[in-house]
Motif scaffolding. Structure first.
Motif, short mmCIF file in Angstrom:
data_model
loop_
_atom_site.label_atom_id
_atom_site.label_comp_id
_atom_site.label_asym_id
_atom_site.label_seq_id
_atom_site.Cartn_x
_atom_site.Cartn_y
_atom_site.Cartn_z
N ALA A 67 -8.81 0.49 4.61
CA ALA A 67 -7.80 1.22 3.93
C ALA A 67 -8.21 1.22 2.24
O ALA A 67 -6.66 2.19 2.20
CB ALA A 67 -6.91 0.73 4.55
N GLU A 109 -10.69 3.50 0.98
CA GLU A 109 -11.08 4.93 1.22
C GLU A 109 -9.89 5.73 0.48
O GLU A 109 -10.19 6.71 -0.08
CB GLU A 109 -9.91 5.02 2.77
CG GLU A 109 -11.35 3.87 3.56
CD GLU A 109 -10.92 4.33 5.13
OE1 GLU A 109 -9.66 4.42 5.41
OE2 GLU A 109 -11.89 3.96 5.84
N GLN A 157 1.12 -1.46 0.26
CA GLN A 157 -0.06 -0.22 0.37
C GLN A 157 1.15 1.30 0.16
O GLN A 157 1.64 1.47 1.01
CB GLN A 157 -0.77 0.03 0.87
CG GLN A 157 -2.29 1.12 1.29
CD GLN A 157 -2.81 1.01 1.81
OE1 GLN A 157 -2.99 0.38 2.98
NE2 GLN A 157 -3.53 2.29 2.26
#
Length: 266
Positions: A184, A187, A148
Motif C-alpha cells: 500500500a 503503489e 498514510q
C-alpha cells in the motif's frame, strides 16, 4: 572510493534524521539508476534529509525532491504553485553561518548545489510536466508508525488497529499484513514513477522484508539476513513499468532487510 564515502558519511552532516540512508547504499542506488550525463534529472519524492539526492548532486545532475514533512527541516517554507498544484517550497538560509538549518545545509556543507525541494504529498504529486525525469530514487516509509496520507479529506491512520489497539511495531502485524501494508505504501510511488519518468527512465526503490514474514515466503530464517530471492510476482507492479532486478541487503538488526528494486519505464 573510500575517501568519497567518508566525506559523505551521515555523522558528518549538519542536518540529520532518525534513519538516514548510508552513503554506500545511496551511491549504489544512484548507479543502478543508470545516470551518466549532466543533464539527467533525478527525483526523490520521500527526500527526508536528502541522502538519496546527494549522489546526484555529486555527479553534477539535477536533483529534485519532496516530502510531506519537509517543514521539519527548519527551513523557511514559501507557499507557491508548481505544475498547477499549490505547494510549499523550502528556502533555507544555511549557507551563511547557519549550519543545520535545513536539508540544503547537507549539500552546501559538501560544496554542492542544493536540490529543488517542495513540501508535497505523493498522492497529489506536483512534479509536472510529466515524462521529464530520468530517474526516481526512493526509500518509501514502511507504514508502521507513519500515517498514510491520501488526500486532504481522507487520512488513514495505520497506527491504530480495528480493536483500537496500538499498531506501531512490525510485531503487531502478521507477515501477510506487513506485505499488504508495504504494498500500500509502494503503489503510489509506482504510479508517480509511471507518470514522471521518461521512456527508459528508471525507478530504484527500497522494499523492506521482515523476519515475521517467513510464513509467506519473504524471509528465510536459515539464510544470512533472512535472504530470499524475491520474484517479480512478490513485488508491487505497474503496467507502465518493467521489472528489471532486485538485490537483497541485510540489516544489522537481523530482523529486517531491504531489497533494492529496479524498474524501467516502458
Amino acid at each position: 572510493l573510500f575517501g568519497t564515502l567518508q566525506r559523505y558519511r551521515t555523522t558528518a552532516r549538519p542536518h540529520g534524521g532518525a534513519t538516514p540512508i548510508q552513503p554506500e547504499l545511496a551511491f549504489v542506488m544512484s548507479n543502478l539508476a543508470g545516470l551518466s550525463h549532466s543533464s539527467s534529472v533525478v527525483l526523490d519524492p520521500y527526500a527526508g534529509t536528502g541522502s538519496l539526492l546527494l549522489p546526484a548532486a555529486h555527479w553534477g545532475l539535477s536533483p529534485y525532491g519532496g516530502d510531506v514533512q519537509l517543514g521539519a527541516t527548519n527551513g523557511e517554507l514559501v507557499v507557491g504553485r508548481h505544475g498547477g498544484v499549490q505547494v510549499r517550497s523550502q528556502r533555507d538560509h544555511c549557507g551563511e553561518g547557519a549550519p543545520g538549518s535545513g536539508v540544503s545545509a547537507n549539500f552546501r556543507h559538501l560544496g554542492l548545489p542544493p536540490p529543488q525541494l517542495v513540501q508535497a504529498n505523493i498522492f497529489r504529486s506536483p512534479w509536472t510536466p510529466r515524462g521529464v525525469y530520468d530517474a526516481v530514487v526512493a526509500d518509501p516509509p514502511y507504514g508502521t508508525r507513519e500515517q498514510q496520507v491520501g488526500t486532504e479529506s481522507a487520512i488513514r491512520d495505520t497506527r491504530i488497529g480495528p480493536s483500537g489497539t496500538s499498531q506501531c511495531y512490525v510485531s503487531d502485524y502478521t507477515g501477510a499484513e506487513m506485505v499488504a501494508l508495504v504494498f500500500a505504501m509502494v503503489e503510489p510511488l509506482l504510479k508517480l514513477a509511471a507518470a514522471a519518468l521518461k521512456p527508459g527512465g528508471r525507478l530504484v526503490y527500497l522494499f523492506p522484508t521482515f523476519s515475521t514474514q517467513a510464513s509467506v515466503g519473504y524471509w528465510d530464517p536459515g539464510a544470512f539476513g533472512g535472504e530470499v530471492a524475491l520474484k517479480e510476482s512478490q513485488l508491487p507492479g505497474h503496467v507502465a513499468l518493467r521489472f528489471e532486478s532486485v538485490s537483497h541487503q541485510p540489516c544489522v538488526s537481523r530482523t529486517m532487510a531491504r531489497n533494492v528494486v529496479v524498474m524501467v519505464r516502458r
